[in-house]
Design an enzyme around this catalytic site. Structure first.
Site, PDB file in Angstrom:
ATOM      1  N   LYS A  61       0.107  -3.074  -6.796  1.00 17.04           N
ATOM      2  CA  LYS A  61       0.125  -4.393  -6.172  1.00 17.04           C
ATOM      3  C   LYS A  61      -1.253  -5.046  -6.216  1.00 17.04           C
ATOM      4  CE  LYS A  61       1.484  -6.674  -1.859  1.00 17.04           C
ATOM      5  NZ  LYS A  61       1.936  -6.481  -0.462  1.00 17.04           N
ATOM      6  N   ASN A 116      -4.611   1.646  -1.456  1.00  8.47           N
ATOM      7  CA  ASN A 116      -4.206   1.101  -2.748  1.00  8.47           C
ATOM      8  C   ASN A 116      -3.045   1.899  -3.349  1.00  8.47           C
ATOM      9  OD1 ASN A 116      -4.569  -0.645  -5.081  1.00  8.47           O
ATOM     10  ND2 ASN A 116      -5.480   1.111  -6.120  1.00  8.47           N
ATOM     11  N   ASN A 163      -5.728  -2.474   4.531  1.00 10.11           N
ATOM     12  CA  ASN A 163      -4.797  -2.630   3.416  1.00 10.11           C
ATOM     13  C   ASN A 163      -5.449  -3.541   2.372  1.00 10.11           C
ATOM     14  OD1 ASN A 163      -2.958  -1.204   4.953  1.00 10.11           O
ATOM     15  ND2 ASN A 163      -1.948  -3.034   5.724  1.00 10.11           N
ATOM     16  N   GLY A 166       2.871   7.675   3.265  1.00  8.33           N
ATOM     17  CA  GLY A 166       2.325   6.745   4.246  1.00  8.33           C
ATOM     18  C   GLY A 166       0.808   6.884   4.371  1.00  8.33           C
ATOM     19  N   ASP A 202      -4.139  -5.589   0.479  1.00 13.86           N
ATOM     20  CA  ASP A 202      -3.531  -6.923   0.392  1.00 13.86           C
ATOM     21  C   ASP A 202      -3.873  -7.810   1.596  1.00 13.86           C
ATOM     22  OD1 ASP A 202      -1.936  -6.006   2.469  1.00 13.86           O
ATOM     23  OD2 ASP A 202      -0.101  -5.878   1.292  1.00 13.86           O
ATOM     24  N   LYS A 248       2.438  -9.793   1.838  1.00 16.66           N
ATOM     25  CA  LYS A 248       3.559  -8.872   1.683  1.00 16.66           C
ATOM     26  C   LYS A 248       4.657  -9.474   0.810  1.00 16.66           C
ATOM     27  CE  LYS A 248       1.612  -5.955   4.485  1.00 16.66           C
ATOM     28  NZ  LYS A 248       0.941  -4.767   3.916  1.00 16.66           N
ATOM     29  N   GLY A 275       0.302   1.120  -3.046  1.00 15.66           N
ATOM     30  CA  GLY A 275       1.555   0.389  -3.203  1.00 15.66           C
ATOM     31  C   GLY A 275       1.727  -0.269  -4.558  1.00 15.66           C
TER      32      GLY A 275
END
Length: 512
Positions: free
Chosen positions: A133, A120, A257, A228, A259, A400, A122
């Site tokens: 995001k 989490n 991820n 990263g 997302d 994305k 990003g």
């Protein structure tokens, strides 16, 4: 944090002389660069709050180790010899349909040994949104984070178990995320967060940090970056959560991820890991590559170890070969299952070895900088008995770009307990390929261009370019290409049915 200069040349600092040996010269140059960075990090530590000094020291130690590997790889060349790459052996990739049957009587016990971790870190800036995001609304006003919480709560209620949800935040997302988590206080989900490391951006020319102090205020936030998702191993360990979960009897984490809307807890994979005598410390979900996935990392055999090959590691002359669906048939979904005790071992033994990813960026005032990063999947070679599982495509449904939102907002999927399920009315289980132009890049613009999300149950391919607006109740089938030339606009009227059509020009009315 102490510098380890001896690892670079075996000579004392005093009396360094220029050597005619290229190898010796490179060794001394690397050591000088490491020493210079170490001194700058020590200066930065003096500017940080005293109560953060311990965390900052661990972050900087991790950064210095990464910087050393970057210097070594810069002089020694790629760590993977392209000519020695082999496809993974057949027994290294298990077809999903070959997984053992689930034993319903043991499901609760198995789940009680699982921890779900979501990446989490990003921001939503690439989609025109502020903040994390994970708080973008993606379906029925629910955010990525809402869906993750609902999925875990459903599991806990259904099976009477306690699967915790853990979020790895970055300094960009931590504060906002913690505020939002307050709304889940009454949910049947135990939620934990931990902070990803914070590393300094490096000037590309001088190889020195561009930050002059540890502050993030007054625009200084761009001097720093989260390194990263490969940082998860040390960060989870340093947070104390790893040891806490081990004390609670947890055995595996399932990481993905936030997302990726297909990354739900899979009882079939969990059952495999919980089989008596199972030796797999690291399982990577892979899926068949399509033309839309040509840049995804893939599993290979190199030096008798299963390894992840990313496009950044591929020599330029072999990039087309890497993208070939014929040669590299699978790619990494970044859905990973890892044994907690094994993570603890590789961190404490300092045996983690992940290729350094060099990410080139520019600051707002035009300074060229580099970010040194690692990928979580690259650690697969450091674990015993790693395994790939070739999962169905619906395990990989990332968002994305806004064009990915069109898929998950459409009638192609139904929602059940926070999980998206492909409609049984879809004849083919593959997802359509959707390519939307720059007019659809930002979430607000994307939503304004659709009076309602089109029916895409029978869509194979959609390309939209230019100023295009969609009316209510539009149906798209087969291959549809809509191109509005510069300065022109195309309006797809309400109720239009487009099947295997190319639309171009400047249209406000379309026969259908």
């Amino acid at each position: 944090m102490e510098p380890h200069y001896g690892s670079f040349g075996g000579r004392s600092e005093k009396g360094l002389t220029r050597s005619s040996s290229t190898q010796e010269f490179q060794s001394l140059t690397r050591r000088d660069a490491e020493r210079a960075v170490y001194k700058e990090l020590e200066k930065l530590k003096t500017t940080c709050p005293k109560d953060e000094l311990d965390v900052v020291s661990k972050d900087f130690e991790g950064f210095l180790n990464l910087f050393k590997r970057f210097l070594e790889e810069s002089s020694s060349g790629p760590s993977i010899d392209w000519d020695k790459i082999k496809p993974p052996p057949k027994d290294a990739i298990l077809p999903y349909e070959n997984l053992p049957a689930i034993n319903p009587e043991k499901t609760r016990d198995y789940l009680d040994k699982l921890v779900v971790v979501k990446l989490n870190g990003g921001l939503g800036t690439s989609m025109g949104c502020k903040g994390p995001k994970s708080i973008i609304s993606v379906r029925n006003e629910l955010t990525f984070l809402d869906l993750s919480v609902k999925q875990i709560e459903f599991i806990n209620k259904t099976y009477g178990c306690n699967v915790p949800l853990v979020l790895m935040n970055s300094f960009n997302t931590d504060e906002d995320t913690k505020k939002i988590l307050l709304k889940y206080a009454t949910f049947q989900v135990e939620i934990h967060t931990f902070l990803q490391s914070r590393y300094p951006r490096i000037n590309k020319e001088s190889l020195l940090p561009i930050a002059k102090d540890y502050s993030l205020s007054d625009g200084k936030i761009e001097n720093w970056y989260p390194p990263g998702h490969g940082d998860i191993y040390e960060s989870l360990y340093n947070s104390g959560l790893l040891d806490m979960f081990l004390r609670q009897g947890k055995e595996y984490i399932f990481l993905s991820n936030i997302d990726n809307q297909g990354a739900t807890v899979d009882l079939n994979i969990l059952s495999l890991l919980m089989q008596q005598g199972c030796k797999h410390e690291f399982v990577m979900e892979v899926t068949d590559k399509t033309r839309a996935d040509v840049k995804g990392g893939t599993l290979i055999l190199s030096e008798d170890r299963l390894r992840l090959l990313e496009i950044a590691q591929v020599p330029k002359e072999h990039v087309d070969e890497f993208k070939s669906v014929a040669k590299f048939k699978i790619f990494n979904t970044n859905n990973l299952w890892m044994k907690l005790s094994a993570i603890k071992r590789v961190v404490e033994n300092k045996s983690l070895s992940m290729e350094v990813i060099v990410n080139n960026k520019s600051t707002e005032n035009g300074v060229n900088v580099i970010q040194l990063e690692t990928a979580v999947g690259a650690a697969i070679r450091n674990f015993d008995h790693p395994l790939g599982i070739n999962v169905p495509r619906d395990r990989f449904l990332p968002v994305k770009k806004c064009q990915d939102m069109l898929l998950i907002m459409s009638n192609l999927y139904t929602m059940s307990s926070g999980q998206l399920v492909m409609s049984p009315l879809r004849q083919f289980r593959t997802t359509p390929i959707i390519k939307l132009g720059t007019h659809f890049d930002k979430v607000r613009d994307f939503l304004q261009r659709f009076a309602s999300i089109p029916d895409i149950l029978e869509l194979d391919h959609l390309t939209v370019s230019g100023d295009v607006m969609f009316g209510k109740g539009v149906v798209l089938k087969g291959t549809v290409i809509i191109i509005a030339n510069h300065g022109d606009r195309i309006d797809i009227p309400p109720g239009a049915v487009l099947e295997n059509k190319i639309v171009s020009g400047n249209l406000r009315i379309l026969d259908h």
